[in-house]
Design a protein around this motif. Structure first.
Motif, PDB file in Angstrom:
ATOM      1  N   GLY A 125      10.616  -5.146  -0.219  1.00 51.68           N
ATOM      2  CA  GLY A 125       9.296  -4.580   0.059  1.00 51.68           C
ATOM      3  C   GLY A 125       9.286  -3.112  -0.303  1.00 51.68           C
ATOM      4  O   GLY A 125      10.320  -2.441  -0.232  1.00 51.68           O
ATOM      5  N   ARG A 126       8.097  -2.608  -0.686  1.00 49.33           N
ATOM      6  CA  ARG A 126       8.001  -1.225  -1.134  1.00 49.33           C
ATOM      7  C   ARG A 126       8.572  -0.282  -0.078  1.00 49.33           C
ATOM      8  O   ARG A 126       8.389  -0.466   1.115  1.00 49.33           O
ATOM      9  CB  ARG A 126       6.548  -0.854  -1.448  1.00 49.33           C
ATOM     10  N   GLY A 127       9.250   0.739  -0.544  1.00 49.82           N
ATOM     11  CA  GLY A 127       9.871   1.693   0.369  1.00 49.82           C
ATOM     12  C   GLY A 127      11.129   1.150   1.020  1.00 49.82           C
ATOM     13  O   GLY A 127      11.671   1.738   1.956  1.00 49.82           O
ATOM     14  N   GLY A 128      11.634   0.034   0.510  1.00 51.99           N
ATOM     15  CA  GLY A 128      12.729  -0.677   1.170  1.00 51.99           C
ATOM     16  C   GLY A 128      14.098  -0.015   1.119  1.00 51.99           C
ATOM     17  O   GLY A 128      15.042  -0.501   1.745  1.00 51.99           O
ATOM     18  N   SER A 129      14.221   1.088   0.417  1.00 47.64           N
ATOM     19  CA  SER A 129      15.541   1.732   0.321  1.00 47.64           C
ATOM     20  C   SER A 129      16.046   2.237   1.664  1.00 47.64           C
ATOM     21  O   SER A 129      17.250   2.239   1.917  1.00 47.64           O
ATOM     22  CB  SER A 129      15.493   2.899  -0.660  1.00 47.64           C
ATOM     23  N   ASP A 130      15.128   2.684   2.513  1.00 48.18           N
ATOM     24  CA  ASP A 130      15.550   3.126   3.843  1.00 48.18           C
ATOM     25  C   ASP A 130      16.200   1.976   4.587  1.00 48.18           C
ATOM     26  O   ASP A 130      17.202   2.145   5.276  1.00 48.18           O
ATOM     27  CB  ASP A 130      14.337   3.628   4.654  1.00 48.18           C
TER      28      ASP A 130
HETATM   29  N1  ASP Z   1      11.677   2.269  -5.341  1.00 50.60           N
HETATM   30  C1  ASP Z   1      11.117   1.457  -4.307  1.00 50.60           C
HETATM   31  C2  ASP Z   1       9.678   1.853  -4.049  1.00 50.60           C
HETATM   32  O1  ASP Z   1       9.182   2.780  -4.657  1.00 50.60           O
HETATM   33  C3  ASP Z   1      11.907   1.491  -3.047  1.00 50.60           C
HETATM   34  C4  ASP Z   1      11.975   2.828  -2.352  1.00 50.60           C
HETATM   35  O2  ASP Z   1      11.669   3.866  -2.938  1.00 50.60           O
HETATM   36  O3  ASP Z   1      12.384   2.865  -1.198  1.00 50.60           O
HETATM   37  O4  ASP Z   1       9.023   1.242  -3.261  1.00 50.60           O
END
Ligand code: ASP
Ligand code: MG
Length: 450
Positions: free
Chosen positions: A198-203
């Motif tokens: 899911g977007r932002g999933g790196s955290d």
């Molecule tokens: N690159 C991915 C995103 O833009 C994951 C992330 O940045 O956490 O959603």
């Protein structure tokens, strides 16, 4: 094992060569940082998503050129570009092939495969940069560690399998003194297909790796130096918080503050792993520790602001209907899938604010004619818009004498439409006019924090 930190750098932190170099310096300066999780360079994932949705050849070529340009600006500054160029070219080529097939037919699996390339590229570049700074960095394909189900686009990790793979793949490298550089956001399902969390999933990846590695903390390096008492763009005197609890941070995010929501760090929260938030561009400015139970717990921690709220006041047409009034009102709202936010009630009326977050609507149009008609058949309906919800977040707010007095005194000059106090021990909410919101936040900040 000795002290272990898992560091995560977000998209803006690895956006270009200078930003990446600053991250490399942070990793090198901190002997505890042994695992590094990266996002794609800023903007890349958005471009890849657009390609994955299928676009015409002209637009496709333009996006491919833009993606290439972002990564090549980094390669061009690297001392030994020959060490990475071939691999980046291979990944760019792969992106093109996948984008062309997405142009013919899209699929969730294809989308995940395509957008995983952003993190693949940023980690390759960063590893090379660290090598040039004599750092024993080791690139790892995180798909060999993070196992997930097959829900493409929002895959759920298999914690047990991920634990086993981390023991096998990551622990020996860490024991050898390597600095592991790996991708956030992506994983692999049982069929061997690439998935994304899911977007932002790196955290989430960083928190998950910290959990399975039994790490001491998670360091989230981003573009803001931690969490503030309130938005510094609204209040110049906003102060950086040294500490905040997971719950308080969640309240802040819920009430509109642009802070990391602890839900995105679930493994750290459930395993009680402290999370640090700092700016990779200004590490010397310090950051904020988000932990389960920071001490002391101040009465007032922060102020959050959420604009563009709608207030609906419903009053019963007749006292005869008073019984079951609220139940009926909420049944109607539920039927129309309206999420109610803050509520105050009197005997035969109820005022409630609607949260537009998560709805595509930009104003009162989330109140459909159908809904209003149904409500009006039953009660008087008054709708007000252009309001802002100001939330004071803290601890034991219901138990402190004088809070209401302090609040009312500060709010005297303003037209307050609603105050919600007593339901939560962690927040007091007040609804004011949009145009007054900045002043109210400033006045409250001055009264409570300065
Ligand atoms: N690159 C991915 C995103 O833009 C994951 C992330 O940045 O956490 O959603
Ligand atoms: Mg990001």
């Amino acid at each position: 094992m000795s002290y272990l930190s898992v560091a995560k750098f977000g998209g803006t932190s690895v956006a270009d060569f200078e930003a990446m170099s600053a991250c490399a310096d942070i990793v090198i300066a901190d002997a505890n940082t042994r695992v590094v999780v990266l996002s794609a360079s800023a903007g890349i994932t958005n471009y890849l998503v657009e390609l994955a949705n299928g676009c015409e050849s002209e637009r496709r070529e333009a996006i491919l050129a833009a993606v290439r340009a972002i990564q090549y600006r980094i390669i061009d500054n690297i001392q030994h570009p020959e060490n990475v160029r071939e691999e980046i070219d291979r990944l760019l080529n792969q992106i093109q092939i996948l984008a062309e097939s997405a142009g013919l037919a899209t699929s969730p699996a294809l989308t995940d495969e395509l957008i995983s390339h952003g993190e693949m590229m940023s980690t390759r570049l960063f590893t090379q940069l660290l090598h040039e700074k004599q750092c024993p960095a080791e690139w790892v394909d995180v798909r060999n560690v993070v196992a997930t189900n097959s829900q493409f686009g929002k895959a759920a990790p298999d914690d047990t399998k991920t634990q086993q793979q981390a023991d096998l793949v990551l622990k020996p490298l860490i024991a050898q003194g390597k600095i592991v550089i790996t991708q956030g956001f992506i994983g692999r399902d049982e069929q061997g297909k690439t998935t994304t969390l899911g977007r932002g999933g790196s955290d989430y990846t960083a928190a998950l790796l910290a959990e399975v590695l039994n790490a001491n903390d998670v360091l989230i390096w981003t573009d803001v130096p931690g969490i503030y008492t309130t938005d510094p763009r609204i209040v110049a005197n906003a102060k950086r918080l040294e500490t905040i609890s997971f719950n308080e941070a969640a309240e802040m995010a819920t009430f509109g503050a642009k802070v990391l929501h602890p839900a995105t760090l679930l493994p750290a929260v459930r395993s009680n792993i402290p999370v640090y938030v700092g700016s990779s561009k200004a590490p010397q400015q310090g950051g904020t520790w988000v932990t389960r139970d920071p001490q002391p717990r101040p009465t007032f921690r922060a102020i959050a602001l959420r604009r563009n709220q709608i207030l609906i006041t419903l009053s019963s047409l007749s006292m005869l209907h008073a019984q079951g009034f609220l139940a009926n009102v909420f049944a109607i709202l539920a039927k129309h899938k309206i999420s109610v936010d803050v509520i105050t009630t009197s005997e035969v009326s109820v005022a409630l604010t609607l949260d537009k977050t998560g709805s595509a609507s930009s104003g009162t149009d989330m109140l459909s004619l159908d809904l209003l008609t149904e409500l009006q058949a039953y009660c008087n309906v008054q709708v007000e818009s252009d309001l802002a919800l100001v939330a004071i977040i803290g601890n034991h707010l219901h138990r402190q004498a004088g809070i209401a007095g302090q609040l009312f005194a500060t709010l005297v000059p303003y037209n307050v439409r609603l105050i919600s106090y007593g339901a939560s021990t962690n927040n007091v909410c007040t609804l004011v006019k949009n145009e007054d919101a900045n002043q109210v936040v400033n006045a409250l900040h001055q009264a409570l924090f300065e």
